[in-house]
Design a protein around this motif. Structure first.
Motif, PDB file in Angstrom:
ATOM      1  N   GLY A 276       0.666  -1.130  -0.114  1.00 59.64           N
ATOM      2  CA  GLY A 276       0.105  -0.062   0.089  1.00 59.64           C
ATOM      3  C   GLY A 276       0.583   1.245  -0.183  1.00 59.64           C
TER       4      GLY A 276
ATOM      5  N   ASN B 241      -4.272   0.439  -1.536  1.00 62.41           N
ATOM      6  CA  ASN B 241      -3.975  -0.812  -0.855  1.00 62.41           C
ATOM      7  C   ASN B 241      -4.182  -1.875  -1.767  1.00 62.41           C
ATOM      8  OD1 ASN B 241      -2.869   0.364   1.594  1.00 62.41           O
ATOM      9  ND2 ASN B 241      -4.850   0.728   2.105  1.00 62.41           N
TER      10      ASN B 241
ATOM     11  N   ASN C 278       0.535   5.705   0.784  1.00 62.07           N
ATOM     12  CA  ASN C 278      -0.403   6.735   1.568  1.00 62.07           C
ATOM     13  C   ASN C 278       0.230   8.098   1.014  1.00 62.07           C
ATOM     14  OD1 ASN C 278      -2.271   5.233   3.083  1.00 62.07           O
ATOM     15  ND2 ASN C 278      -0.609   4.689   4.589  1.00 62.07           N
ATOM     16  N   TYR C 279      -0.529   8.967   0.974  1.00 61.67           N
ATOM     17  CA  TYR C 279      -0.131  10.448   0.825  1.00 61.67           C
ATOM     18  C   TYR C 279      -0.721  11.537   1.382  1.00 61.67           C
ATOM     19  CZ  TYR C 279       2.034  14.489  -1.458  1.00 61.67           C
ATOM     20  OH  TYR C 279       2.368  15.892  -1.793  1.00 61.67           O
ATOM     21  N   GLU C 280      -0.086  12.613   2.159  1.00 65.15           N
ATOM     22  CA  GLU C 280      -0.709  13.464   2.868  1.00 65.15           C
ATOM     23  C   GLU C 280      -0.127  14.792   2.423  1.00 65.15           C
ATOM     24  OE1 GLU C 280      -0.892  12.845   6.898  1.00 65.15           O
ATOM     25  OE2 GLU C 280      -2.416  11.280   6.894  1.00 65.15           O
TER      26      GLU C 280
ATOM     27  N   TYR D 264      -5.307  13.880   1.736  1.00 65.87           N
ATOM     28  CA  TYR D 264      -4.976  12.632   1.703  1.00 65.87           C
ATOM     29  C   TYR D 264      -5.390  11.611   0.630  1.00 65.87           C
ATOM     30  CZ  TYR D 264      -8.471  10.738   4.203  1.00 65.87           C
ATOM     31  OH  TYR D 264      -9.822  10.437   4.811  1.00 65.87           O
TER      32      TYR D 264
ATOM     33  N   TYR E   5      -4.944   7.279  -0.394  1.00 66.45           N
ATOM     34  CA  TYR E   5      -4.165   6.001  -0.320  1.00 66.45           C
ATOM     35  C   TYR E   5      -4.780   4.931  -1.332  1.00 66.45           C
ATOM     36  CZ  TYR E   5      -8.692   4.640   1.971  1.00 66.45           C
ATOM     37  OH  TYR E   5      -9.822   4.333   2.287  1.00 66.45           O
TER      38      TYR E   5
END
Length: 114
Positions: free
Chosen positions: A38, A60, A40-42, A56, A58
């Motif tokens: 996975g 997965n 994630n980006y914020e 944000y 994400y």
């Protein structure tokens, strides 16, 4: 709760109601390959609507390869559960203190590779 179009759960009770052995494995119902990956980006997006906000996203994926089973040798039966992957993704906006969160997400049902 169910997912439309998902693979049916394997039911081996009609074939042989006791323990099953996997082909080339010492453990019952063990798939040769399984993984989860996975990202994630914020990103802070500044002050909006009187609050500091963060965007944000994400994605997965969980994968399980084909699992083979055999029942006692006198039955001459082999059973198999096909491989599948479950993909989920989402995006949203939340306050920096994470008190409020507005998001959209999607998840695929298990996809059988036949």
């Amino acid at each position: 709760m169910g997912f439309p179009g998902r693979c049916a759960a394997a039911d081996y009770s009609a074939v042989y109601p006791t323990a099953l052995l996997t082909v080339a494995s010492a453990y019952s119902n063990v798939t040769p390959y399984t993984f989860v990956i996975g990202a994630n980006y914020e990103q802070n997006i500044g002050e909006h609507f009187g609050a500091s906000l963060k965007a944000y996203g994400y994605v997965n994926e969980a994968f399980k390869s084909t699992t083979f089973f055999n029942v006692p040798s006198y039955t001459h039966l082999f059973l198999q559960q096909g491989s599948y992957a479950v993909l989920s993704a989402g995006a949203g906006v939340k306050t920096l203190d994470e008190k409020y969160d507005l998001a959209v997400w999607a998840r695929t049902s298990a996809t059988c590779a036949r």
